[in-house]
Scaffold this motif. Structure first.
Motif, PDB file in Angstrom:
ATOM      1  N   ILE A  96       0.869   7.152 -16.302  1.00  0.00           N
ATOM      2  CA  ILE A  96       1.826   6.070 -16.568  1.00  0.00           C
ATOM      3  C   ILE A  96       2.172   5.346 -15.277  1.00  0.00           C
ATOM      4  N   ASP A  97       2.193   4.031 -15.326  1.00  0.00           N
ATOM      5  CA  ASP A  97       2.573   3.273 -14.123  1.00  0.00           C
ATOM      6  C   ASP A  97       3.382   2.042 -14.482  1.00  0.00           C
ATOM      7  N   ARG A  98       4.326   1.724 -13.586  1.00  0.00           N
ATOM      8  CA  ARG A  98       5.273   0.631 -13.820  1.00  0.00           C
ATOM      9  C   ARG A  98       4.906  -0.605 -13.009  1.00  0.00           C
ATOM     10  N   ASN A  99       3.906  -0.445 -12.139  1.00  0.00           N
ATOM     11  CA  ASN A  99       3.439  -1.566 -11.329  1.00  0.00           C
ATOM     12  C   ASN A  99       4.571  -2.207 -10.517  1.00  0.00           C
ATOM     13  N   ASP A 100       5.310  -1.400  -9.794  1.00  0.00           N
ATOM     14  CA  ASP A 100       6.409  -1.911  -8.982  1.00  0.00           C
ATOM     15  C   ASP A 100       5.890  -2.860  -7.912  1.00  0.00           C
ATOM     16  N   PRO A 101       6.612  -3.970  -7.648  1.00  0.00           N
ATOM     17  CA  PRO A 101       6.221  -4.809  -6.516  1.00  0.00           C
ATOM     18  C   PRO A 101       6.379  -3.986  -5.243  1.00  0.00           C
ATOM     19  N   GLY A 102       5.374  -4.006  -4.387  1.00  0.00           N
ATOM     20  CA  GLY A 102       5.447  -3.206  -3.170  1.00  0.00           C
ATOM     21  C   GLY A 102       4.716  -1.885  -3.282  1.00  0.00           C
ATOM     22  N   GLN A 103       3.969  -1.692  -4.382  1.00  0.00           N
ATOM     23  CA  GLN A 103       3.135  -0.481  -4.470  1.00  0.00           C
ATOM     24  C   GLN A 103       2.315  -0.388  -3.186  1.00  0.00           C
ATOM     25  N   ALA A 104       2.391   0.736  -2.507  1.00  0.00           N
ATOM     26  CA  ALA A 104       1.721   0.871  -1.206  1.00  0.00           C
ATOM     27  C   ALA A 104       0.215   0.655  -1.329  1.00  0.00           C
ATOM     28  N   THR A 105      -0.368   1.223  -2.363  1.00  0.00           N
ATOM     29  CA  THR A 105      -1.818   1.159  -2.531  1.00  0.00           C
ATOM     30  C   THR A 105      -2.308  -0.280  -2.653  1.00  0.00           C
ATOM     31  N   ASN A 106      -1.521  -1.113  -3.310  1.00  0.00           N
ATOM     32  CA  ASN A 106      -1.883  -2.518  -3.505  1.00  0.00           C
ATOM     33  C   ASN A 106      -1.857  -3.322  -2.218  1.00  0.00           C
ATOM     34  N   ALA A 107      -0.901  -3.009  -1.332  1.00  0.00           N
ATOM     35  CA  ALA A 107      -0.702  -3.806  -0.123  1.00  0.00           C
ATOM     36  C   ALA A 107      -1.509  -3.280   1.057  1.00  0.00           C
ATOM     37  N   ALA A 108      -1.993  -2.054   0.947  1.00  0.00           N
ATOM     38  CA  ALA A 108      -2.552  -1.355   2.118  1.00  0.00           C
ATOM     39  C   ALA A 108      -3.713  -2.087   2.769  1.00  0.00           C
ATOM     40  N   ALA A 109      -3.865  -1.826   4.069  1.00  0.00           N
ATOM     41  CA  ALA A 109      -4.949  -2.454   4.826  1.00  0.00           C
ATOM     42  C   ALA A 109      -6.286  -1.859   4.406  1.00  0.00           C
ATOM     43  N   GLY A 110      -6.413  -0.542   4.551  1.00  0.00           N
ATOM     44  CA  GLY A 110      -7.640   0.106   4.098  1.00  0.00           C
ATOM     45  C   GLY A 110      -8.515   0.675   5.189  1.00  0.00           C
ATOM     46  N   ILE A 111      -7.882   1.141   6.258  1.00  0.00           N
ATOM     47  CA  ILE A 111      -8.659   1.709   7.362  1.00  0.00           C
ATOM     48  C   ILE A 111      -8.842   3.210   7.147  1.00  0.00           C
ATOM     49  N   ILE A 112     -10.092   3.640   7.168  1.00  0.00           N
ATOM     50  CA  ILE A 112     -10.377   5.068   7.058  1.00  0.00           C
ATOM     51  C   ILE A 112     -11.014   5.490   8.381  1.00  0.00           C
ATOM     52  N   CYS A 113     -10.170   5.853   9.328  1.00  0.00           N
ATOM     53  CA  CYS A 113     -10.640   6.231  10.660  1.00  0.00           C
ATOM     54  C   CYS A 113      -9.578   7.104  11.328  1.00  0.00           C
ATOM     55  N   PRO A 114      -9.448   8.346  10.911  1.00  0.00           N
ATOM     56  CA  PRO A 114      -8.336   9.163  11.411  1.00  0.00           C
ATOM     57  C   PRO A 114      -8.599   9.810  12.779  1.00  0.00           C
ATOM     58  N   TRP A 115      -9.829   9.714  13.258  1.00  0.00           N
ATOM     59  CA  TRP A 115     -10.250  10.569  14.369  1.00  0.00           C
ATOM     60  C   TRP A 115      -9.777  10.121  15.737  1.00  0.00           C
ATOM     61  N   LEU A 116      -9.235   8.902  15.845  1.00  0.00           N
ATOM     62  CA  LEU A 116      -8.822   8.408  17.167  1.00  0.00           C
ATOM     63  C   LEU A 116      -7.322   8.514  17.360  1.00  0.00           C
TER      64      LEU A 116
END
Ligand code: FAD
Length: 370
Positions: free
Chosen positions: A29-49
């Protein structure tokens, strides 16, 4: 259903996908709140640095980055070709040889035990600018070939579609908890009751209100982020690497000339989702300092999202103390696109009473209740 999941950001979507893949009966179930983090996120997958030395946190982001290629391959094998994931590499840029040397050393040390980082290469100023032309010509870089970008909304949707193909039910609405004594029996959405054996709350920053309604003091805090979207006309940006400048700012490109720069870190403004002058100004000012070539880009949009932080800035996962049948995972903070798909898989295994690879005690939910 056997399981109800409240919240379909990256974490809830991944949990639902993995549960249905195991043949479980799940309602998401989802309410689609404005500001959902997943929707706004940049999308960098690089944790090693990273410069952050919290072991439990690092284990999650490292395992999260490692899990991506496997998950994406599995989705593709099931016909989900749009996953939003592309391994385009990242450059960590520095304006002195000394800083570059130091980062190279860290990167090479980590690479020894982390093959998924791919090649680690030191780039000259000329090589660096060639990879990301808008950059100022003063930077050399550490290049990590295994780094990737992901469009959070596309991956979330691919996970939900993949789940639906295996019987996942999805409902758009505002869920509240149904409790009988200390047992959670299901949820209510628009006056209708849905019963389940187990209810899982992956509602990001909004989980606080939801859990408050049954008398729990859940200590998740929103950190507001504004992030700017630009467009470079007539430029093929689809293969440009992610740029990690020296301070808390980054840039990454998508196809069709799209460039994303950000992001602000605003604590103590609550769930105020307005785009502000100071937020946009801060992003522009820092971005133009590093990449003056962006000055002629078209300004398209600013997005706002809320990073969910739990105490100690450490994710939490497990059963809610004192409540039968109620589970929660949260606190993915600034790195949830990296850790979320993996943590969702672990959460699915945990609620099914299967063995998990993470040490649940390191992410104790008790730390997030006051
Ligand atoms: P969310 O994505 O916020 O989802 C929660 C969902 O629950 C919402 O849709 C909400 O509507 C729903 N919900 C809550 N309560 C209810 C209810 N009662 N009924 C129904 N639905 C409900 N991470 C990275 O790894 N790399 C990055 O480059 C990166 N960049 C970021 C940039 C920005 C600008 C932001 C904001 C975040 C970034 N992150 C990044 C972090 C990452 O986006 C988050 O950690 C992650 O998306 C959190 O996912 P979540 O599923 O926990 O929460």
């Amino acid at each position: 259903p056997s399981y109800i999941i409240i919240g379909a950001g990256i974490l809830g979507a991944s949990t639902a996908y993995h549960l249905t893949n195991e043949g479980e009966d799940v309602l998401l179930i989802d309410r689609n709140d404005p500001g959902q983090a997943t929707n706004a996120a940049a999308g960098i997958i690089c944790p090693w640095l990273t410069n952050r030395y919290n072991k439990a946190w690092y284990k999650l982001v490292e395992a999260g980055a490692k899990y991506y290629p496997k998950l994406v391959a599995q989705l593709k094998a099931n016909g989900e070709s749009t996953t939003g994931y592309h391994q385009v590499g990242a450059i960590n840029v520095f304006d002195t040889d000394e800083k570059l040397d130091r980062k190279m050393e860290v990167a090479l040390k980590r690479q020894a035990s982390t093959p998924e980082m791919g090649e680690v290469t030191r780039l000259s100023k000329v090589e660096t600018k060639k990879l990301f032309p808008p950059l100022k010509d003063v930077y050399g870089a550490v290049h990590i070939s295994g780094a990737a970008r992901v469009n959070g909304a596309e991956l979330r949707d691919a996970l939900i579609r993949g789940g639906k193909a295996k019987g996942l039910e999805f409902l758009n609405g505002d869920a509240s908890l149904e409790v009988d004594d200390s047992k959670v029996t299901g949820v209510t959405v628009s006056g209708r009751s849905y019963r389940a054996e187990k209810v899982i709350v992956t509602g990001g920053v909004w989980s606080r209100q939801l859990l408050e309604s049954v008398g729990l003091n859940f200590l998740v805090k929103p950190q507001k982020a504004q992030i700017v979207h630009l467009q470079m006309p007539d430029t093929d940006t689809s293969k440009w690497p992610i740029v990690l400048p020296p301070y808390q700012q980054y840039m990454l490109t998508f196809g069709n000339g799209k460039i994303v720069v950000g992001a602000t870190q605003e604590d103590d403004v609550g769930l105020d989702n307005r785009i502000t002058m100071s937020g946009v100004f801060e992003i522009f000012e820092k971005a133009l300092k590093v990449a003056p070539g962006l000055a002629s880009a078209t300004y398209v949009d600013t997005k706002v999202g809320f990073r969910p932080f739990t105490p100690g800035h450490l994710p939490i996962i497990g059963q809610v103390p004192g409540y039968d049948g109620l589970y929660v995972a949260n606190g993915l903070g600034a790195s949830g696109l990296t850790s979320g798909p993996y943590l969702g898989k672990e959460l699915a295994r945990f609620v099914m009473n299967q063995s998990v690879s993470i040490n649940i005690k390191d992410y104790d939910v008790a730390n997030a209740f006051g």
